[in-house]
Design a protein around this motif. Structure first.
Motif, short mmCIF file in Angstrom:
data_model
loop_
_atom_site.label_atom_id
_atom_site.label_comp_id
_atom_site.label_asym_id
_atom_site.label_seq_id
_atom_site.Cartn_x
_atom_site.Cartn_y
_atom_site.Cartn_z
N ILE A 382 -14.55 -8.15 -20.25
CA ILE A 382 -14.68 -6.71 -20.08
C ILE A 382 -13.52 -6.11 -19.30
CG2 ILE A 382 -17.19 -6.77 -20.25
CD1 ILE A 382 -17.27 -6.47 -17.16
N HIS A 383 -12.54 -6.92 -18.91
CA HIS A 383 -11.34 -6.45 -18.22
C HIS A 383 -11.66 -5.56 -17.01
CE1 HIS A 383 -9.09 -8.22 -21.44
NE2 HIS A 383 -9.55 -7.38 -22.34
N PRO A 384 -12.16 -6.15 -15.92
CA PRO A 384 -12.48 -5.36 -14.72
C PRO A 384 -11.28 -4.53 -14.26
CG PRO A 384 -13.26 -7.61 -14.48
CD PRO A 384 -12.42 -7.59 -15.71
N ARG A 385 -11.56 -3.37 -13.71
CA ARG A 385 -10.50 -2.45 -13.30
C ARG A 385 -10.27 -2.45 -11.80
NH1 ARG A 385 -11.56 3.17 -16.27
NH2 ARG A 385 -9.46 3.53 -15.43
N ASP A 386 -10.79 -3.47 -11.10
CA ASP A 386 -10.60 -3.56 -9.65
C ASP A 386 -9.44 -4.47 -9.28
OD1 ASP A 386 -11.64 -6.01 -10.31
OD2 ASP A 386 -13.20 -6.03 -8.77
N GLY A 387 -8.61 -4.84 -10.25
CA GLY A 387 -7.47 -5.70 -9.98
C GLY A 387 -7.73 -7.18 -10.20
N THR A 388 -8.98 -7.56 -10.51
CA THR A 388 -9.32 -8.98 -10.61
C THR A 388 -9.37 -9.49 -12.05
OG1 THR A 388 -11.72 -8.55 -10.68
CG2 THR A 388 -10.69 -8.80 -8.50
N GLU A 389 -8.85 -8.72 -12.98
CA GLU A 389 -8.96 -9.06 -14.39
C GLU A 389 -8.46 -10.46 -14.70
OE1 GLU A 389 -7.51 -7.27 -18.74
OE2 GLU A 389 -6.93 -6.28 -16.87
N GLN A 505 -1.86 -4.73 -12.38
CA GLN A 505 -3.21 -4.27 -12.06
C GLN A 505 -3.09 -3.30 -10.89
OE1 GLN A 505 -6.20 -5.27 -13.73
NE2 GLN A 505 -4.66 -5.99 -15.14
N VAL A 506 -3.97 -2.32 -10.84
CA VAL A 506 -3.91 -1.28 -9.81
C VAL A 506 -5.12 -1.39 -8.90
CG1 VAL A 506 -3.68 1.18 -9.38
CG2 VAL A 506 -2.72 0.20 -11.47
N ILE A 507 -4.87 -1.46 -7.60
CA ILE A 507 -5.95 -1.53 -6.63
C ILE A 507 -6.52 -0.13 -6.43
CG2 ILE A 507 -6.55 -2.09 -4.25
CD1 ILE A 507 -4.28 -4.15 -4.30
N PRO A 508 -7.83 0.05 -6.66
CA PRO A 508 -8.43 1.38 -6.52
C PRO A 508 -8.19 1.97 -5.13
CG PRO A 508 -9.96 -0.12 -7.60
CD PRO A 508 -8.81 -0.96 -7.11
N GLY A 509 -7.86 3.28 -5.10
CA GLY A 509 -7.65 3.98 -3.85
C GLY A 509 -6.29 3.77 -3.23
N SER A 510 -5.45 2.94 -3.85
CA SER A 510 -4.13 2.66 -3.30
C SER A 510 -3.17 3.81 -3.58
CB SER A 510 -3.58 1.38 -3.90
OG SER A 510 -3.36 1.55 -5.30
N SER A 511 -1.98 3.72 -2.99
CA SER A 511 -0.95 4.73 -3.22
C SER A 511 -0.60 4.82 -4.70
CB SER A 511 0.30 4.38 -2.39
OG SER A 511 1.34 5.30 -2.65
N ALA A 512 -0.53 3.68 -5.37
CA ALA A 512 -0.21 3.69 -6.79
C ALA A 512 -1.31 4.36 -7.60
CB ALA A 512 -0.01 2.26 -7.29
#
Length: 608
Positions: A382-389, A505-512
């Motif tokens: 399911i390709h998690p979007r929290d960076g742990t894919e 992968q993008v860490i939620p809430g980060s600057s990116a």
């Protein structure tokens, strides 16, 4: 999670609609025999970015034939829905059109008129530059059998078949499939048929004998890898393959094909394994980076680990739905560990480089939310979007190293993880089955002379506790050195995909994330540094270490084929960087274990 295919049983279907039933797993086709496929790719096809596929078979009556196309290509662990690229579907018998309809998104129902030969044809859109799909240029085609070869629903996969490739005079064809004539090939069963991709067209190809078998290197476009870079590829292959063969004690292929595409539209790189080949898709800058030997080593090791030795949840492959397993960290993460070992054992890198690669994986895992390896194995679908894919790559690799050390410690370096892989390969793959979690851990325990791994499994594999580096690494004469520094943090996690190459992968809430970087974006540059440079993060930190908090930072990403420049803002954090180093106070036993890991040896190992 293990699911079995429907057996080939005689079930007569009414000629009318199937009410409320999906063909996949619920209906059975009329039997068919004498199956062959024709793939046509010419300059005319190339202009339309299409390839034509025809399936010919014999039917024994008027019962409906249900033909399905796979939903995914094994090794990708994601649903591809290849049927969406099918166009101009038709069926005929004795030159006359047959009626047909669809009974689910991937399955066509064809109605024969009686005993005879049926031909089913369609065109396939070849515009996806993806290892698991089909891609055409004016002089070239990559195709996978999962995209073009239909199978009779519910009739099993043990049927033999042939493939004929029709193409321009002078164009080349390369595949792992067994040749039986000019551009004519055979496969013993459907699993082999769809596990051997093809290159068709104009490309470079040469070969060499390695470990007693022929290895081929095919590259598109022609002239993309020549001179020194091509020599370097061969040098890498000649070093990593023997090191990997030693683990299992045999070469499982008669020929192996490295099939490689370089295209300017592609950023970074990826690879996809098959039983006697793999397909790499690379951006133009990848060939000059040190990641390439790791790519080759990773994909080639898969010829043993996952294409042959694999979890029971993946045995046999099914093609109509997801096939999740909690053991994917073994198939992918431990393969990544052995890719690193193949480099150091083959002499491509030294011990310090091996420690550096391991340290980088430790940093990757520490930067992400605590994630169980079993959970990560399941969640990849399911390709998690929290960076742990893709965390099961670096974390699974580290687990492999820790398990290897504990096996060697428990056995006084008389056994290793190599023995576990070889034992399971002989016990399971060679007996036509996949391994279970219980088999894995019992084999590990046996290799470690009875040492229990129950606590390790509960806390670090099924659990989310940080790995016990400080307890395990000293057993191999290693230790973790930690440095605390203030560093700029953008919030982009650079993890590894199935090739061992880096995926954004993008860490939620980060600057990116605040700047608008999205999971799946291809990272082009950060603060002026090319993201394809394997050292870009170090260069970035060095340049921006003294900039004020909140300073604007240009980030270029590629999204849906177009480049976008986003503005992020610098954010600083205190970072504890962990480095794996040798322990000068290690015991003689620990030094033997360390040298055994680096050299692929057990018993009394003399340090170099």
């Amino acid at each position: 999670m293990r699911t079995k295919f429907i057996l080939a049983i005689a079930v007569s279907l009414a000629s009318g609609p199937i009410s409320g039933a999906s063909a996949q797993g619920a209906a059975t086709s009329a039997p068919i025999t004498d199956i062959s496929y024709d793939v046509t790719f010419t300059r005319a096809n190339a202009e339309r970015r299409q390839v034509s596929s025809a399936m010919t078979f014999t039917v024994g009556g008027t019962e409906p034939v249900l033909l399905s196309l796979p939903k995914w290509t094994p090794g990708t662990y994601e649903i591809g829905n290849f049927a969406r690229d099918v166009a101009n579907f038709s069926a005929e018998e004795a030159g006359t059109a047959l009626t047909w309809d669809k009974i689910d998104p991937d399955t066509w129902r064809v109605r024969p008129r009686g005993v005879g030969q049926v031909i089913v044809q369609f065109d396939y859109l070849a515009d996806s530059l993806d290892n698991a799909n089909t891609w055409a240029r004016p002089d070239f085609l990559l195709f996978n059998g999962t995209n073009l070869f239909l199978y009779a629903e519910g009739r099993g996969f043990d049927f033999p078949a042939s493939v004929t490739v029709n193409t321009e005079a002078g164009w080349k064809v390369v595949s792992g499939m067994t040749p039986s004539g000019q551009h004519h090939y055979t496969a013993a069963n459907y699993h082999d048929l769809v596990d051997m991709p093809f290159f068709v067209g104009q490309f470079d190809i040469d070969s060499a004998q390695i470990s007693g078998t022929w290895v081929r290197f095919a590259t598109y476009p022609a002239g993309s890898v020549t001179g020194g870079p091509r020599i370097a590829v061969w040098e890498s292959l000649k070093r990593v393959i023997p090191a990997e063969v030693k683990v299992f004690g045999e070469v499982p292929w008669s020929t192996y094909s490295v099939m490689q595409i370089i295209d300017p539209s592609y950023s970074g790189g990826s690879g996809l394994e098959h039983q006697n080949s793999h397909v790499d898709v690379l951006g133009p800058g990848m060939m000059d980076t040190p990641v390439m030997p790791s790519l080759y080593a990773h994909e080639i090791f898969h010829a043993w680990n996952v294409k042959r030795l694999r979890p029971g949840d993946l045995w046999p492959y099914r093609y109509d739905q997801e096939q999740p397993t909690t053991l994917l960290w073994i198939s992918e993460g431990i393969t990544d560990y052995y890719a690193d070992l193949a480099e150091v054992r083959g002499g491509i890198v030294g011990a310090k480089e091996f420690y550096s690669m391991t340290s980088e994986k430790m940093s990757q895992v520490e930067a992400l939310p605590p994630t169980s390896l079993e959970d990560a194995s399941l969640s990849t679908w399911i390709h998690p979007r929290d960076g742990t894919e893709y965390i099961y790559y670096p974390k699974g690799s580290l687990a492999g190293l820790l398990i290897d050390i504990m096996i060697r410690d428990g056995s006084d370096n008389r056994s290793s993880l190599d023995d576990v892989m070889r034992a399971l390969y002989n016990a399971d793959y060679k007996n036509g089955r996949g391994f279970t979690a219980d088999e894995w851990w019992s084999t590990v325990t046996n290799a470690a002379k009875g040492k229990s791994f129950r606590d390790f499994y509960a806390r670090y594999i099924d659990g989310r506790e940080p790995f016990p580096y400080d307890r395990v690494f000293p057993l191999a004469g290693l230790r973790v050195a930690r440095d605390t520094t203030r560093v700029p943090q953008l919030g982009i996690a650079s993890l590894q995909d199935s090739s061992g190459l880096h995926v954004t992968q993008v860490i939620p809430g980060s600057s990116a994330a605040v700047a608008g970087v999205e999971p799946g974006d291809q990272l082009i540059s950060v603060g002026g540094f090319n993201a394809e440079d394997p050292n870009w993060t170090e260069s970035f930190r060095s340049r921006y270490a003294r900039q004020p908090e909140g300073s604007a930072l240009p980030v270029v990403v590629r999204r849906k084929g177009g480049d976008q420049t986003l503005t992020a803002h610098l954010h600083f954090v205190l970072r504890v960087e962990s480095r794996l180093v040798e322990d000068g106070r290690a015991s003689a036993k620990a030094r033997r274990i360390r040298e055994g890991i680096l050299r692929g040896a057990t018993g009394a190992v003399t340090a170099n």
